[in-house]
Design a protein around this motif. Structure first.
Motif, mmCIF file in Angstrom:
data_model
loop_
_atom_site.group_PDB
_atom_site.id
_atom_site.type_symbol
_atom_site.label_atom_id
_atom_site.label_comp_id
_atom_site.label_asym_id
_atom_site.label_seq_id
_atom_site.Cartn_x
_atom_site.Cartn_y
_atom_site.Cartn_z
ATOM 1 N N LEU A 40 0.822 -1.236 0.029
ATOM 2 C CA LEU A 40 -0.039 0.109 0.009
ATOM 3 C C LEU A 40 0.942 1.115 0.005
ATOM 4 C CD1 LEU A 40 -2.547 -1.183 2.719
ATOM 5 C CD2 LEU A 40 -2.821 -1.348 0.189
ATOM 6 N N HIS A 41 0.860 1.829 -1.065
ATOM 7 C CA HIS A 41 1.736 2.972 -1.349
ATOM 8 C C HIS A 41 1.106 4.522 -1.331
ATOM 9 C CE1 HIS A 41 5.309 0.886 -2.692
ATOM 10 N NE2 HIS A 41 4.505 0.143 -3.355
ATOM 11 N N GLU A 42 1.495 5.410 -0.667
ATOM 12 C CA GLU A 42 0.975 6.670 -0.161
ATOM 13 C C GLU A 42 1.103 7.606 -1.682
ATOM 14 O OE1 GLU A 42 3.034 8.384 3.103
ATOM 15 O OE2 GLU A 42 1.977 6.992 4.304
ATOM 16 N N VAL A 43 1.724 7.291 -2.557
ATOM 17 C CA VAL A 43 2.211 7.967 -4.031
ATOM 18 C C VAL A 43 1.178 6.928 -5.091
ATOM 19 C CG1 VAL A 43 4.061 9.136 -3.200
ATOM 20 C CG2 VAL A 43 4.169 7.049 -4.531
ATOM 21 N N VAL A 51 8.904 -0.978 -5.414
ATOM 22 C CA VAL A 51 7.570 -1.310 -5.148
ATOM 23 C C VAL A 51 7.577 -2.111 -3.870
ATOM 24 C CG1 VAL A 51 6.607 -1.640 -7.513
ATOM 25 C CG2 VAL A 51 7.651 -3.640 -6.828
ATOM 26 N N THR A 52 8.619 -2.598 -3.265
ATOM 27 C CA THR A 52 8.716 -3.116 -2.100
ATOM 28 C C THR A 52 8.803 -2.453 -0.830
ATOM 29 O OG1 THR A 52 10.948 -3.549 -2.161
ATOM 30 C CG2 THR A 52 9.823 -5.299 -3.339
ATOM 31 N N ASN A 53 8.882 -1.074 -1.284
ATOM 32 C CA ASN A 53 9.565 -0.034 -0.134
ATOM 33 C C ASN A 53 8.135 0.723 0.272
ATOM 34 O OD1 ASN A 53 10.781 1.104 1.621
ATOM 35 N ND2 ASN A 53 11.761 2.660 0.494
ATOM 36 N N ALA A 54 7.001 0.195 0.781
ATOM 37 C CA ALA A 54 5.739 0.697 1.050
ATOM 38 C C ALA A 54 5.993 0.732 2.789
ATOM 39 C CB ALA A 54 4.512 0.100 0.673
ATOM 40 N N LYS A 55 4.916 1.535 3.338
ATOM 41 C CA LYS A 55 5.123 1.680 4.663
ATOM 42 C C LYS A 55 4.039 0.783 5.284
ATOM 43 C CE LYS A 55 6.281 6.565 5.279
ATOM 44 N NZ LYS A 55 5.925 7.850 5.598
ATOM 45 N N PHE A 56 2.937 0.306 4.674
ATOM 46 C CA PHE A 56 1.958 -0.432 4.895
ATOM 47 C C PHE A 56 1.836 -1.521 3.884
ATOM 48 C CE2 PHE A 56 1.101 3.376 7.407
ATOM 49 C CZ PHE A 56 1.068 2.822 8.733
ATOM 50 N N TYR A 57 1.248 -2.686 4.484
ATOM 51 C CA TYR A 57 1.037 -3.934 3.318
ATOM 52 C C TYR A 57 -0.403 -4.295 3.939
ATOM 53 C CZ TYR A 57 5.900 -3.924 2.308
ATOM 54 O OH TYR A 57 7.018 -3.233 1.639
ATOM 55 N N LYS A 58 -0.995 -4.982 2.814
ATOM 56 C CA LYS A 58 -2.163 -5.608 3.154
ATOM 57 C C LYS A 58 -2.109 -7.182 2.878
ATOM 58 C CE LYS A 58 -5.577 -4.131 0.636
ATOM 59 N NZ LYS A 58 -7.051 -3.664 0.110
ATOM 60 N N ILE A 59 -2.639 -7.814 3.758
ATOM 61 C CA ILE A 59 -2.526 -9.342 3.584
ATOM 62 C C ILE A 59 -3.972 -9.962 3.583
ATOM 63 C CG2 ILE A 59 -1.948 -11.629 4.650
ATOM 64 C CD1 ILE A 59 0.452 -10.265 5.891
ATOM 65 N N ILE A 60 -4.202 -10.645 2.202
ATOM 66 C CA ILE A 60 -5.663 -11.171 2.051
ATOM 67 C C ILE A 60 -5.546 -12.752 1.604
ATOM 68 C CG2 ILE A 60 -6.630 -8.899 1.531
ATOM 69 C CD1 ILE A 60 -6.171 -9.859 -1.466
ATOM 70 N N GLU A 61 -6.443 -13.352 2.146
ATOM 71 C CA GLU A 61 -6.474 -14.726 1.778
ATOM 72 C C GLU A 61 -6.752 -14.976 0.230
ATOM 73 O OE1 GLU A 61 -9.008 -18.684 3.277
ATOM 74 O OE2 GLU A 61 -9.186 -17.058 4.408
ATOM 75 N N LYS A 62 -6.078 -16.030 -0.390
ATOM 76 C CA LYS A 62 -6.103 -16.288 -1.580
ATOM 77 C C LYS A 62 -7.375 -17.091 -1.973
ATOM 78 C CE LYS A 62 -2.227 -16.083 -4.523
ATOM 79 N NZ LYS A 62 -1.568 -17.048 -5.670
ATOM 80 N N LYS A 63 -8.225 -16.843 -2.861
ATOM 81 C CA LYS A 63 -9.222 -17.758 -3.067
ATOM 82 C C LYS A 63 -8.788 -19.200 -3.917
ATOM 83 C CE LYS A 63 -12.419 -14.029 -3.818
ATOM 84 N NZ LYS A 63 -13.245 -13.145 -4.464
ATOM 85 N N ARG A 64 -9.539 -20.050 -3.429
ATOM 86 C CA ARG A 64 -9.008 -21.660 -3.596
ATOM 87 C C ARG A 64 -9.810 -21.923 -4.836
ATOM 88 N NH1 ARG A 64 -8.587 -25.028 1.578
ATOM 89 N NH2 ARG A 64 -6.883 -23.553 2.617
ATOM 90 N N ASN A 65 -9.124 -22.527 -5.801
ATOM 91 C CA ASN A 65 -9.823 -22.944 -7.145
ATOM 92 C C ASN A 65 -10.253 -24.461 -6.813
ATOM 93 O OD1 ASN A 65 -9.565 -20.425 -8.560
ATOM 94 N ND2 ASN A 65 -7.398 -21.153 -9.146
ATOM 95 N N ILE A 66 -11.490 -24.514 -6.792
ATOM 96 C CA ILE A 66 -11.924 -26.095 -6.564
ATOM 97 C C ILE A 66 -12.626 -26.751 -7.846
ATOM 98 C CG2 ILE A 66 -13.594 -27.462 -4.982
ATOM 99 C CD1 ILE A 66 -13.459 -25.510 -2.901
#
Length: 66
Positions: A40-43, A51-66
């Motif tokens: 999550l970038h402020e700019v 792209v790896t130098n953000a102050k914050f990151y969001k972690i979300i569960e990946k959807k499973r393909n069944i």
């Protein structure tokens, strides 16, 4: 983990150090769930140098393909 989590860069590093978040080489695992880590970038992304130098990151569960 059903909801998304927003963490600081330091908190994200701590999860890796404590092995609560693992890089399997094929993806990231948190517990039994495969997750995505989104910077999550402020700019505007078109102005990003690192792209790896953000102050914050969001972690979300990946959807499973069944």
């Amino acid at each position: 983990m059903k909801e998304e989590k927003i963490l600081s860069k330091e908190e994200l590093i701590q999860l890796f150090e404590e092995e609560k978040l693992l890089d399997t080489g094929k993806g990231w695992m948190m517990g039994e769930n495969e997750v995505e880590i989104i910077a999550l970038h402020e700019v505007d992304p078109k102005f990003l140098q690192d792209v790896t130098n953000a102050k914050f990151y969001k972690i979300i569960e990946k959807k499973r393909n069944i």
